[in-house]
Scaffold this motif. Structure first.
Motif, PDB file in Angstrom:
ATOM      1  N   MET A  52      -6.551  26.002 -46.807  1.00 40.30           N
ATOM      2  CA  MET A  52      -4.754  25.705 -46.137  1.00 40.30           C
ATOM      3  C   MET A  52      -3.814  26.956 -47.584  1.00 40.30           C
ATOM      4  O   MET A  52      -3.247  27.015 -46.621  1.00 40.30           O
ATOM      5  CB  MET A  52      -4.656  24.600 -47.029  1.00 40.30           C
ATOM      6  N   TYR A  89       2.683  10.459 -37.092  1.00 39.17           N
ATOM      7  CA  TYR A  89       2.118  11.074 -38.364  1.00 39.17           C
ATOM      8  C   TYR A  89       3.682  11.734 -38.998  1.00 39.17           C
ATOM      9  O   TYR A  89       3.255  11.785 -40.010  1.00 39.17           O
ATOM     10  CB  TYR A  89       0.903  12.214 -38.147  1.00 39.17           C
ATOM     11  N   ARG A 147       1.156  22.551 -40.962  1.00 38.42           N
ATOM     12  CA  ARG A 147       0.131  21.661 -40.401  1.00 38.42           C
ATOM     13  C   ARG A 147      -0.190  21.241 -41.113  1.00 38.42           C
ATOM     14  O   ARG A 147      -1.025  19.851 -40.489  1.00 38.42           O
ATOM     15  CB  ARG A 147      -1.062  23.222 -40.081  1.00 38.42           C
ATOM     16  N   VAL A 148       0.433  20.518 -41.866  1.00 36.49           N
ATOM     17  CA  VAL A 148       0.138  19.807 -43.347  1.00 36.49           C
ATOM     18  C   VAL A 148       1.082  19.154 -42.712  1.00 36.49           C
ATOM     19  O   VAL A 148       2.332  18.613 -42.092  1.00 36.49           O
ATOM     20  CB  VAL A 148       0.863  20.157 -44.381  1.00 36.49           C
ATOM     21  N   PRO A 149       0.415  17.357 -42.156  1.00 41.64           N
ATOM     22  CA  PRO A 149       1.851  16.180 -42.004  1.00 41.64           C
ATOM     23  C   PRO A 149       2.594  16.377 -42.688  1.00 41.64           C
ATOM     24  O   PRO A 149       2.081  15.148 -44.155  1.00 41.64           O
ATOM     25  CB  PRO A 149       0.213  14.870 -41.487  1.00 41.64           C
ATOM     26  N   SER A 167       2.079  12.587 -45.221  1.00 42.50           N
ATOM     27  CA  SER A 167       1.178  11.841 -45.843  1.00 42.50           C
ATOM     28  C   SER A 167       1.814  12.616 -47.521  1.00 42.50           C
ATOM     29  O   SER A 167       1.373  12.132 -48.236  1.00 42.50           O
ATOM     30  CB  SER A 167      -0.088  13.219 -45.667  1.00 42.50           C
ATOM     31  N   LEU A 227       2.332  10.814 -50.253  1.00 40.43           N
ATOM     32  CA  LEU A 227       1.742  11.143 -51.407  1.00 40.43           C
ATOM     33  C   LEU A 227       2.411  11.669 -53.184  1.00 40.43           C
ATOM     34  O   LEU A 227       2.304  10.927 -54.008  1.00 40.43           O
ATOM     35  CB  LEU A 227       0.685  12.004 -51.573  1.00 40.43           C
ATOM     36  N   LEU A 287      -4.690  14.386 -44.675  1.00 41.72           N
ATOM     37  CA  LEU A 287      -4.668  15.660 -45.680  1.00 41.72           C
ATOM     38  C   LEU A 287      -6.018  16.090 -45.399  1.00 41.72           C
ATOM     39  O   LEU A 287      -6.487  17.062 -44.394  1.00 41.72           O
ATOM     40  CB  LEU A 287      -4.113  15.123 -46.880  1.00 41.72           C
ATOM     41  N   VAL A 307      -7.006  16.648 -41.591  1.00 38.54           N
ATOM     42  CA  VAL A 307      -5.876  18.055 -41.078  1.00 38.54           C
ATOM     43  C   VAL A 307      -6.889  19.413 -41.912  1.00 38.54           C
ATOM     44  O   VAL A 307      -7.554  20.109 -40.990  1.00 38.54           O
ATOM     45  CB  VAL A 307      -4.610  18.162 -41.780  1.00 38.54           C
ATOM     46  N   ARG A 308      -7.768  19.709 -43.049  1.00 35.07           N
ATOM     47  CA  ARG A 308      -8.270  19.940 -43.180  1.00 35.07           C
ATOM     48  C   ARG A 308      -9.590  20.176 -42.827  1.00 35.07           C
ATOM     49  O   ARG A 308      -9.965  21.395 -42.471  1.00 35.07           O
ATOM     50  CB  ARG A 308      -8.423  19.724 -45.520  1.00 35.07           C
ATOM     51  N   ALA A 334     -10.439  19.872 -39.808  1.00 41.49           N
ATOM     52  CA  ALA A 334     -10.475  19.380 -38.611  1.00 41.49           C
ATOM     53  C   ALA A 334     -10.770  20.994 -38.497  1.00 41.49           C
ATOM     54  O   ALA A 334     -11.410  21.538 -37.440  1.00 41.49           O
ATOM     55  CB  ALA A 334      -9.216  19.733 -38.170  1.00 41.49           C
ATOM     56  N   ASP A 335     -10.617  22.061 -39.254  1.00 38.01           N
ATOM     57  CA  ASP A 335     -11.060  23.903 -39.176  1.00 38.01           C
ATOM     58  C   ASP A 335     -12.220  23.900 -39.099  1.00 38.01           C
ATOM     59  O   ASP A 335     -13.322  24.710 -38.091  1.00 38.01           O
ATOM     60  CB  ASP A 335     -11.050  24.698 -40.041  1.00 38.01           C
ATOM     61  N   PRO A 395      -6.948  13.868 -35.250  1.00 34.67           N
ATOM     62  CA  PRO A 395      -6.151  12.464 -35.590  1.00 34.67           C
ATOM     63  C   PRO A 395      -6.216  11.419 -35.071  1.00 34.67           C
ATOM     64  O   PRO A 395      -6.162   9.884 -35.254  1.00 34.67           O
ATOM     65  CB  PRO A 395      -4.723  12.729 -36.930  1.00 34.67           C
TER      66      PRO A 395
END
Lengths: 464, 435, 265
Positions: A1, A146, A267-269, A272, A276, B107, B110-111, B113-114, B120
């Motif tokens: 990421m 989401y 791409r980061v929801p 979340s 967090l 998270l 999503v990470r 998923a690659d 999700p």
């Protein structure tokens, strides 16, 4: 990421050059503010989970609104329409919970669970329709599950900001009423306040805030934005006003962080990240919160334990001296100061030498004792008056326990140990008043039990 | 509906085993008033699942189960820990913990998923429609993997609940008594949480968390409305779970074509089917249903009105003698306060039971049986007056209204005790004779 | 015979602070207090006594419209309660609230003024001062800014009393104010009760300690599922009435109550 840091995006973001980003950040900020405020009241009214039910129950409304719009040939993404749908089905969900708990023997939590899962299931069914619909794309609807601030348009954000602001104003206007009802609903009702209506208003605010937060945080995590800042704020303050302000601040901080990161990393929801951030702030509060954080509490406990130990030593010095009389202590040439042997002290409470030395060194640092004649301990005049006061409190409490709580004189010493260190001045005055005969301000009652095993129990001097 | 295939059968069977295993453990959440814990745990297993995926790199069930159980127990444990150490409500503590875990899981996914094929969306509503395609050999057969796993979990749940049945019941009903008897309610609690987590994760992949939550809670709630004792509740909830699975799939493929769609989410439909069943149970459950209670109340109300009529006629005869002026029904009904429809229904009931006779001009009188029953009502009324006046020591002019209500509610046991307390009394506090 | 001496049961004078007529109170439709009927004349300290489960708190809650009345009516100075709520102060049991709530002692006492302040208006300095003086009257002025969890049980009780004082009401209802308090607080409460009586106020207190009844109260209401006796302590607080009050439950009445709970609405 983290492959490539989006410097350009960051520059655009921090410079607030982009109008859209600016408005989205503003909207997120206001969303965080109002969530913290409304969440505080919701948590204090002990209805933490209703937001979770509302957010799940909103889904069928959102999707149904989208379908109606699409069928009518309109733009399926009209935020106002989607939120209206969410609002209606969220309120329907709450009404269903109410109907179930009043008309059947079903507990509140079970009714919440039923409504949450069935409404959400209905939402998923409708979503299944839209994904197979010929016209219109339902892709954006998933962001309600989401959370995705990046997909928010400026017009959406303005709506969000406006609603958040309105909810904040209502929250402030009814601050007094909410405080009263959350603290003591029965008293409020006896005073003639319409508690049901105040509760309905609060629930309405929760529904509104939950619904407007859906796109940013997503329906599964929306509850965190209401609960977490509120309970975190409680670690830092004992006042409702400051709790609401702190919770708002924390909520805003988390939302802005989430929106910013979501803008940088599409791409980061966002949900979340927001949650967090809240959780991190919660952890900080749990550990370091000034009022109830674990570390400050542990520190207070350690301090109290150390103080208690020092008191025990000083009292032991005094009682050693009192017991042996003038000939017992080592008269030091020229000064009238009191000297007690460290060995005798250690015997009183079976302290180890190292422990006794540590406590004595701390007492010496405060000027209560001097250790220049080690292994003899010298009580200074300051230490003398301090010790006398401690002995007095201890014995007052002992006599109180014997006379009013009928504690056995042989056990009273340890019982008094537990409590004497937390006696306030007012409490000491009350204790004095309960003893037979009045003690003058400084007079010392004798110990109700033998200080060593050889002596007789009872008053040795007796109060005047 | 005509093109029902083997695939549809497998989907329904898979849904059934999963729904039943959820319902079985869910019952204990419902009776412990922890329904929302099911929601929390089924969300919170996500990071355990994601970590297991990331570490093992595939969907092997063992690391998946281990990760999920760990995450589920962690949720229960952390909730309890911050509730006591942070001094907050259990609800709020649960909300903080499960959202945190779910956010982490999201998270991670999503990470991941690659590298791993994970979606999700799949977490929420699963892909039960595709589950029959992924099969495993079981003996001579090829079973869908999801069905096989579901069957294993169902077996685990049945065995564990069977083994610890009395501990689970006792610690759910009265944790303190359980502790006093040495049953360690905390261990039982964590055992239950572990079961919920295992069930949730096994069901996750195929039906998604939405069906898990629905099946944990809704059948259990239906069960408590349908049956009185726990074995009955468990059985009823299992039936509701099965019916939801069948009805859900039928709805998913049967209803959309009416509106011109092919089909829709089966797991969502199963949740909706459960909701429809709940509404049905809510309305028509034999004892606790809204309709049953309404009908019961109505028949009780009718009985009370009939007794009022009998009492009024009895008093009339008492006052004016048998040969006194006739009583006309409309006046009598009006005096008792019956509306026209009610009056017709009550008159019909009384006549059908042969309690009143009816002659010309709306004149009514008590039959022999009517007199007998009226005497009982009046007797109860006056016995209560005696009791309220002498034992409860209410003043004589205050006992009538209360006795009026109690006369309809006197059981045989109560009547015997009233008679015992009123020994010797032949008249009520107003001087009227007790028949 | 009736155990109801003193005031005639049928002259409900409008001047009376509290007049209860034929009231039956039900909890979840189950009657717990039957046919209550009495008047309380002005300026009295009235003790409400009876065994556990006798309906003492229920009586107060029914008067304050916190519990539905199955029948009967209650008049406060000749008018229904909802028109007179500002003239009535209520001190609930201490356990009825969450003492962890983030408010100070002064905040709680200020709540007693909310009825006068009205909807949405902020608390003015005037009301805050009134609250402060109420706290002072119970000897708690030094603790105004403390969070309520940091107070002892007796101090918490005094805060509740101060909240009632801040209402400046004419009729006070106190639910077990003496429960679990220290000697100093008990003295403060007794002094306060006497001062209220001197000011012509009427106070009803749910009380447990039979030894102090004659000392503290002018009037006494003796309850056990129904009113056993009401009247001046001297004539009503007798061995005979105590025996009737504490002599056990009327089990048949209990059974009747269960039957009523199951009966149609």
């Amino acid at each position: 990421m983290m492959v490539e840091f989006p410097w350009d995006d960051l520059r655009r973001l921090t410079g607030l050059a982009d109008y859209n980003t600016r408005v989205v950040l503003l909207g997120s900020l206001l969303l965080g503010l109002v969530s913290g405020a409304v969440g505080s009241f919701m948590v204090l009214r002990k209805r933490a989970m209703i937001s979770d039910v509302v957010s799940h129950a909103a889904l069928p409304g959102i999707v149904a609104a989208f379908m109606v719009l699409t069928v009518l040939g309109g733009d399926g993404k009209s935020w106002l329409a989607l939120l209206t749908g969410a609002l209606i089905s969220g309120l329907l969900g709450m009404a269903a919970v109410h109907a179930i708990t009043t008309h059947a023997r079903v507990k509140q939590d079970a009714a919440l669970g039923v409504v949450l899962s069935v409404f959400f299931g209905a939402g998923v069914v409708l979503l299944g329709f839209t994904q197979r619909m010929k016209s219109g794309s339902s892709a954006g609807l998933e962001s309600f599950i989401y959370g995705k601030t990046a997909s928010m348009l400026a017009s959406d954000a303005w709506l969000l900001a406006g609603s958040a602001l309105a909810a904040t104003v209502i929250c402030l206007a009814f601050f007094k009423e909410f405080r009263l009802v959350c603290f003591d609903a029965e008293f409020a009702r006896a005073q003639g306040w319409p508690v049901r209506r105040v509760d309905a208003l609060l629930t309405g605010l929760v529904v509104v805030v939950t619904v407007i937060g859906l796109q940013a945080v997503g329906l599964i995590l929306m509850i965190a934005l209401l609960i977490t800042p509120a309970v975190t704020a409680r670690f830092w303050t004992d006042r409702l006003g400051s709790m609401v302000i702190i919770a708002s601040g924390l909520g805003a901080l988390a939302c802005v962080t989430g929106a910013a990161l979501s803008a940088l990393y599409p791409r980061v929801p966002a949900g979340s990240v927001i949650v967090l951030s809240c959780s991190t702030l919660f952890l900080i509060g749990l550990l370091f919160g000034r009022r109830r954080g674990l570390v400050p509490e542990a520190w207070r406990r350690i301090r109290l334990a150390a103080r208690t130990e020092r008191h025990h030593v000083l009292r032991a010095v005094y009682e050693q001296w009192e017991q042996r009389g003038v000939q017992g202590f080592h008269a030091h040439a020229g000064t009238g100061s009191v000297l007690v042997s460290a060995g005798d002290l250690a015997a009183v409470r079976r302290w180890s030498e190292a422990r006794l030395q540590r406590v004595l060194r701390e007492a010496a640092a405060d000027g209560d004792v001097e250790l220049d004649a080690w292994p003899l301990v010298r009580l200074t005049s300051r230490g003398m008056s301090h010790a006398r006061q401690l002995v007095r409190n201890h014995r007052l409490w002992e006599w109180y326990l014997i006379q009013h709580a009928e504690v056995d004189p042989h056990h009273v010493d340890r019982d008094a140990d537990e409590i004497e260190h937390v006696l306030g001045a007012a409490m000491v005055r009350e204790l004095e008043a309960t003893l037979p005969g009045r003690l003058s301000g400084a007079e010392l009652p004798s110990s109700p039990h033998p200080l060593t095993d050889t002596e007789e129990a009872g008053w040795r001097k007796g109060p005047a | 509906m005509s093109d029902w295939s083997m695939i549809d059968t497998w989907i329904v069977l898979t849904g059934m085993v999963i729904a039943m295993s959820c319902a079985l453990v869910g019952n204990f959440l419902v009776i412990r008033r922890m329904s929302l814990m099911g929601d929390a745990i089924s969300h919170a297993v996500l990071p355990g699942l994601a970590v297991a995926f990331l570490l093992s790199g595939d969907r092997h069930p063992l690391p998946m189960f281990a990760g999920a159980v760990a995450a589920g127990l962690l949720t229960a444990f952390l909730t309890e820990w911050i509730r006591t150490n942070g001094r907050m409500e259990a609800d709020a503590a649960m909300g903080v913990i499960f959202t945190t875990l779910f956010a982490i899981g999201l998270l991670l996914i999503v990470r991941a998923a690659d590298s791993v094929d994970l979606d999700p969306g799949c977490v929420l509503y699963g892909a039960i429609e595709l589950s029959p395609l992924d099969t495993v050999p079981v003996g001579p057969w090829e079973w869908p993997r999801a069905f096989a796993i579901g069957l294993v979990v169902l077996a685990i749940n049945v065995v564990v609940i069977g083994l610890f049945y009395k501990e689970l019941v006792l610690s759910s009903f009265d944790p303190e008594a359980a502790a006093a008897l040495g049953f360690k309610p905390r261990r039982i609690y964590y055992l239950l949480m572990a079961l919920v987590a295992v069930t949730a994760v096994a069901s996750f992949e195929s039906v998604g968390s939405i069906l898990v939550i629905a099946m944990l809670i809704v059948p259990g709630v239906c069960g408590t409305l349908l049956a009185r004792r726990l074995p009955g509740v468990l059985a009823a909830s299992a039936v509701v779970a099965m019916l939801s699975a069948i009805g859900g799939h039928v709805m998913a493929i049967g209803i959309p074509p009416i509106f011109g769609f092919v089909d829709t989410s089966t797991s969502g439909s199963m949740a909706v089917a459960a909701g429809i069943l709940f509404v049905g149970v809510f309305l028509v459950a034999p004892e606790n249903g809204v309709l049953a209670r309404w009908a019961h109340q109505r028949s009780l109300r009718d009985r009370i009105r009939c007794e009022d009529v009998l009492g009024a006629l009895y008093r009339w005869h008492e006052e004016h003698g048998e040969k006194g002026p006739v009583v006309r029904w409309p006046e009598l009904a009006a005096r008792i306060g019956l509306g026209p429809t009610q009056a017709r229904r009550i008159r019909r009931l009384l006549r059908r039971n042969g309690l009143i006779g009816y002659v010309a001009d709306d004149a009514v009188h008590l039959t022999g049986e009517g007199k007998r029953q009226a005497a009982i009502v009046i007797r109860d009324h006056r016995l209560w007056e005696v009791y309220l006046h002498h034992q409860v020591q209410l003043p004589a002019d205050h006992v009538h209204a209360t006795s009026e209500a109690l006369e309809h509610l006197t059981s045989d046991g109560m009547r015997r005790r009233l008679e015992r307390d009123a020994t010797g009394a032949s008249v009520d506090p107003h001087g009227k004779v007790i028949p | 015979m009736t155990g109801m001496p003193a005031v005639s049961r049928h002259e409900h004078s409008p001047a009376h602070p509290l007049a209860i007529h034929d009231m039956t109170v039900a909890y979840h439709r189950k009657p717990v207090l039957w046919d209550v009927d009495f008047d309380i004349p002005e300026g009295n300290l009235v003790g409400i006594i009876g065994p556990n489960g006798a309906g003492k708190s229920t009586l107060i809650k029914a008067v304050l419209d916190l519990m539905p009345k199955a029948s009967g009516e209650v008049m406060i100075y000749g008018r229904p309660y909802r028109e007179q709520s500002q003239r009535v102060a209520y001190v609930p049991q201490r356990e009825s609230v969450d003492w962890d709530f983030p408010v100070s002692a002064l905040d709680v006492v200020t709540m007693g003024r909310y009825g006068r302040i009205g909807w949405c208006r902020p608390v003015s300095r005037l009301h805050r001062e009134a609250a402060r003086s109420a706290l002072d009257q119970v000897g708690m002025a030094d603790y105004a800014e403390r969070q309520i969890r940091q107070l002892s049980g007796g101090q918490q009780q005094r805060v509740f009393l101060a909240r009632a004082l801040a209402q400046e009401a004419d009729l006070y209802f106190m639910d077990e104010p003496f429960a679990g308090v220290d000697a100093a607080t008990e003295k403060v409460i007794v002094a306060l009760l006497r001062r209220l009586r001197e000011d012509g106020k009427t106070v009803l207190v749910v009380h447990h300690d039979l030894q102090t009844v004659a000392d503290y109260f002018d009037w006494v209401i003796m309850l056990n599922m129904r009113v056993v006796a009401v009247g001046p302590t001297g004539s009503v607080f007798t061995r005979d009435n105590l025996h009737k009050t504490y002599g056990g439950r009327l089990t048949l009445l209990d059974e009747a109550a269960e039957a009523v709970a199951r009966s149609p609405q």
